[in-house]
Design an enzyme around this catalytic site. Structure first.
Site, PDB file in Angstrom:
ATOM      1  N   ARG A   1     -52.245  60.693  20.803  1.00 13.41           N
ATOM      2  CA  ARG A   1     -53.187  59.597  21.125  1.00 13.41           C
ATOM      3  C   ARG A   1     -54.580  60.111  21.497  1.00 13.41           C
ATOM      4  NH1 ARG A   1     -49.956  54.494  20.938  1.00 13.41           N
ATOM      5  NH2 ARG A   1     -48.417  55.434  19.613  1.00 13.41           N
TER       6      ARG A   1
ATOM      7  N   SER B   1     -49.135  49.079  23.068  1.00 19.21           N
ATOM      8  CA  SER B   1     -48.863  49.872  24.283  1.00 19.21           C
ATOM      9  C   SER B   1     -50.116  49.877  25.147  1.00 19.21           C
ATOM     10  CB  SER B   1     -48.536  51.320  23.926  1.00 19.21           C
ATOM     11  OG  SER B   1     -47.432  51.373  23.073  1.00 19.21           O
TER      12      SER B   1
ATOM     13  N   GLU C   1     -54.465  52.959  27.574  1.00 15.28           N
ATOM     14  CA  GLU C   1     -54.779  53.216  26.151  1.00 15.28           C
ATOM     15  C   GLU C   1     -56.006  52.449  25.667  1.00 15.28           C
ATOM     16  OE1 GLU C   1     -51.891  53.179  22.970  1.00 15.28           O
ATOM     17  OE2 GLU C   1     -52.272  55.288  23.280  1.00 15.28           O
TER      18      GLU C   1
HETATM   19  N1  EPU Z   1     -38.003  51.872  27.296  1.00 10.03           N
HETATM   20  C1  EPU Z   1     -37.409  51.144  28.289  1.00 10.03           C
HETATM   21  N2  EPU Z   1     -37.934  49.911  28.576  1.00 10.03           N
HETATM   22  C2  EPU Z   1     -38.991  49.406  27.932  1.00 10.03           C
HETATM   23  C3  EPU Z   1     -39.612  50.158  26.927  1.00 10.03           C
HETATM   24  C4  EPU Z   1     -39.088  51.403  26.623  1.00 10.03           C
HETATM   25  O1  EPU Z   1     -36.442  51.567  28.907  1.00 10.03           O
HETATM   26  O2  EPU Z   1     -39.397  48.280  28.262  1.00 10.03           O
HETATM   27  C5  EPU Z   1     -37.417  53.182  26.944  1.00 10.03           C
HETATM   28  C6  EPU Z   1     -36.677  53.092  25.593  1.00 10.03           C
HETATM   29  O3  EPU Z   1     -35.373  52.674  25.748  1.00 10.03           O
HETATM   30  C7  EPU Z   1     -36.776  54.509  25.098  1.00 10.03           C
HETATM   31  C8  EPU Z   1     -38.121  54.977  25.651  1.00 10.03           C
HETATM   32  O4  EPU Z   1     -38.449  54.129  26.728  1.00 10.03           O
HETATM   33  O5  EPU Z   1     -35.781  55.302  25.694  1.00 10.03           O
HETATM   34  C9  EPU Z   1     -39.217  54.959  24.590  1.00 10.03           C
HETATM   35  O6  EPU Z   1     -39.393  53.611  24.135  1.00 10.03           O
HETATM   36  P1  EPU Z   1     -39.861  53.255  22.644  1.00 10.03           P
HETATM   37  O7  EPU Z   1     -39.065  54.036  21.685  1.00 10.03           O
HETATM   38  O8  EPU Z   1     -39.886  51.776  22.513  1.00 10.03           O
HETATM   39  O9  EPU Z   1     -41.302  53.846  22.499  1.00 10.03           O
HETATM   40  P2  EPU Z   1     -42.534  53.871  23.506  1.00 10.03           P
HETATM   41  O10 EPU Z   1     -42.656  55.240  24.076  1.00 10.03           O
HETATM   42  O11 EPU Z   1     -42.436  52.747  24.472  1.00 10.03           O
HETATM   43  C10 EPU Z   1     -44.200  54.655  21.642  1.00 10.03           C
HETATM   44  C11 EPU Z   1     -45.570  54.279  21.190  1.00 10.03           C
HETATM   45  C12 EPU Z   1     -45.496  53.003  20.349  1.00 10.03           C
HETATM   46  C13 EPU Z   1     -44.613  53.281  19.132  1.00 10.03           C
HETATM   47  C14 EPU Z   1     -43.238  53.717  19.635  1.00 10.03           C
HETATM   48  C15 EPU Z   1     -42.316  54.126  18.517  1.00 10.03           C
HETATM   49  C16 EPU Z   1     -47.056  55.128  22.919  1.00 10.03           C
HETATM   50  C17 EPU Z   1     -47.967  54.820  24.045  1.00 10.03           C
HETATM   51  N3  EPU Z   1     -46.446  54.090  22.335  1.00 10.03           N
HETATM   52  O12 EPU Z   1     -43.752  53.612  22.493  1.00 10.03           O
HETATM   53  O13 EPU Z   1     -46.791  52.663  19.921  1.00 10.03           O
HETATM   54  O14 EPU Z   1     -44.504  52.154  18.321  1.00 10.03           O
HETATM   55  O15 EPU Z   1     -43.371  54.858  20.518  1.00 10.03           O
HETATM   56  O16 EPU Z   1     -42.667  55.356  18.013  1.00 10.03           O
HETATM   57  O17 EPU Z   1     -46.930  56.287  22.526  1.00 10.03           O
HETATM   58  C18 EPU Z   1     -48.687  51.229  20.328  1.00 10.03           C
HETATM   59  O18 EPU Z   1     -49.343  52.246  20.489  1.00 10.03           O
HETATM   60  O19 EPU Z   1     -49.187  50.102  20.439  1.00 10.03           O
HETATM   61  C19 EPU Z   1     -47.260  51.355  20.068  1.00 10.03           C
HETATM   62  C20 EPU Z   1     -46.486  50.287  19.991  1.00 10.03           C
END
Ligand code: EPU
Length: 335
Positions: free
Chosen positions: A164, A236, A330
């Site tokens: 990012r 995010s 972000e």
């Molecule tokens: N999780 C929770 N609760 C939540 C959200 C997430 O427990 O409400 C846990 C999930 O179960 C998982 C971990 O956190 O174990 C990671 O969650 P997720 O895979 O949904 O990904 P994220 O880290 O929340 C990132 C990116 C997203 C991207 C996804 C998939 C960032 C800041 N965000 O989200 O990007 O789509 O990975 O690769 O890196 C965006 O930038 O707008 C965005 C959606």
């Protein structure tokens, strides 16, 4: 091309914050961009570059000249049997571009399907999802310095890409307009499936074609992330924080289920998990709330930019108090 005064920005930002620009203009070619920069210099106006508006928190009033480049041409620079290099203007909608590439048999962007915003914003925060970061596909970024009107072209390796991050968010923040991005894509239909929900789908349905993978990604995103058209949001709201290994050890002793992803320097935490564990999913802070399905997303039901920032502060303060971890926002402030 018209210079508008006191132009409403409500429909130009995905958080649907009511705001107005002192001046607003949408150039669509290099000549018009230069005309805009001369206008700004002659009238002593700062130039503020707006892309697709999906990663900004607007203030009530934006002073100066808000410039949104609308050029959206896509040219093939090199074409071989195995790959193609494209030059794509910054105003092309990102998701439409991903789908266009798939229709042409150009692969590598499937995992990044359905991300809101325009092509020009992709290198700024090095968009990433489902195991792929756009830096892996970018061969060059072209643009113009806002103060001098001079053009630049940086090779991908010169863009200081990281999670990012890029030089456009750091040293060049607010100083340039990205006019086009060059991508090197493959003609070989290999797919990258390295993310839990997609792995599960591959186990159930077999290895996907690139087009099928894009459909899976769209499905996963639609199931977790709110559509800005019906529930305004900026994706995010926080970056996933990276902590040292010893810090992670301390945390995992107290919270054995905390997800952690090893990086070259430290361990990346899941900010969504940290917020979720505090019971914040669905929690409203006035007109702004934490999304019910993805705790990393803030949704706006008619609040101002200050309302959004205040909700974000309360979330990050709670995370800091509980885990001792700082969250970095972000979306950038647009004022
Ligand atoms: N999780 C929770 N609760 C939540 C959200 C997430 O427990 O409400 C846990 C999930 O179960 C998982 C971990 O956190 O174990 C990671 O969650 P997720 O895979 O949904 O990904 P994220 O880290 O929340 C990132 C990116 C997203 C991207 C996804 C998939 C960032 C800041 N965000 O989200 O990007 O789509 O990975 O690769 O890196 C965006 O930038 O707008 C965005 C959606």
């Amino acid at each position: 091309m018209e210079f508008f005064r006191q132009y409403p920005l409500l429909t130009l930002n995905s958080l649907a914050i009511e705001s107005s620009a002192e001046y607003f203009v949408q150039p669509d070619c290099d000549i018009e961009i230069q005309e805009c920069l001369r206008f700004a210099r002659a009238n002593n106006l700062p130039v503020k570059v707006l892309g697709g508006g999906s990663n900004v928190v607007m203030s009530d009033h934006v002073s100066g000249l808000v410039l949104q480049f609308s050029g959206n041409a896509c040219d093939v620079l090199h074409d071989t049997e195995e790959s193609v290099t494209l030059k794509v203007e910054a105003g092309y909608s990102w998701h439409e571009f991903v789908m266009f590439c798939l229709s042409q048999g150009w692969f590598g962007l499937e995992n990044l399907a359905y991300i809101p915003g325009n092509v020009g914003a992709a290198p700024v925060q090095n968009i990433g999802a489902y195991g792929v970061e756009v830096k892996e596909r970018i061969s060059a970024v072209n643009g113009v310095y806002l103060d001098s009107g001079q053009v630049f072209s940086f090779a991908g390796v010169e863009c200081d890409f990281a999670y990012r991050e890029s030089r456009f968010k750091q040293a060049l923040n607010g100083r340039v307009l990205i006019t086009s991005v060059e991508f090197k894509l493959s003609k070989l239909p290999q797919v990258q499936v390295s993310y839990a929900p997609l792995n599960k789908m591959a186990r159930d349905k077999g290895v996907p074609t690139p087009s099928e993978l894009a459909q899976w990604v769209i499905q996963v995103r639609q199931s977790k992330l709110p559509d800005p058209k019906t529930l305004p949001n900026a994706g995010s709201f926080f970056k996933n924080p990276v902590v040292t290994e010893s810090e992670f050890k301390r945390l995992i002793e107290r919270y054995p289920k905390m997800p952690g992803y090893p990086q070259s320097h430290g361990v990346k935490l899941a900010a969504g998990w940290l917020i979720d564990q505090l019971g914040f999913k669905g929690r409203a802070f006035g007109l702004v709330a934490v999304h019910e399905l993805q705790a990393l997303v803030l949704v706006n039901r008619g609040g101002t930019g200050e309302d959004v920032l205040s909700a974000a502060r309360q979330v990050s303060q709670a995370v800091l108090e509980c885990y001792g971890v700082e969250l970095e926002q972000e979306p950038r402030l647009f004022s």
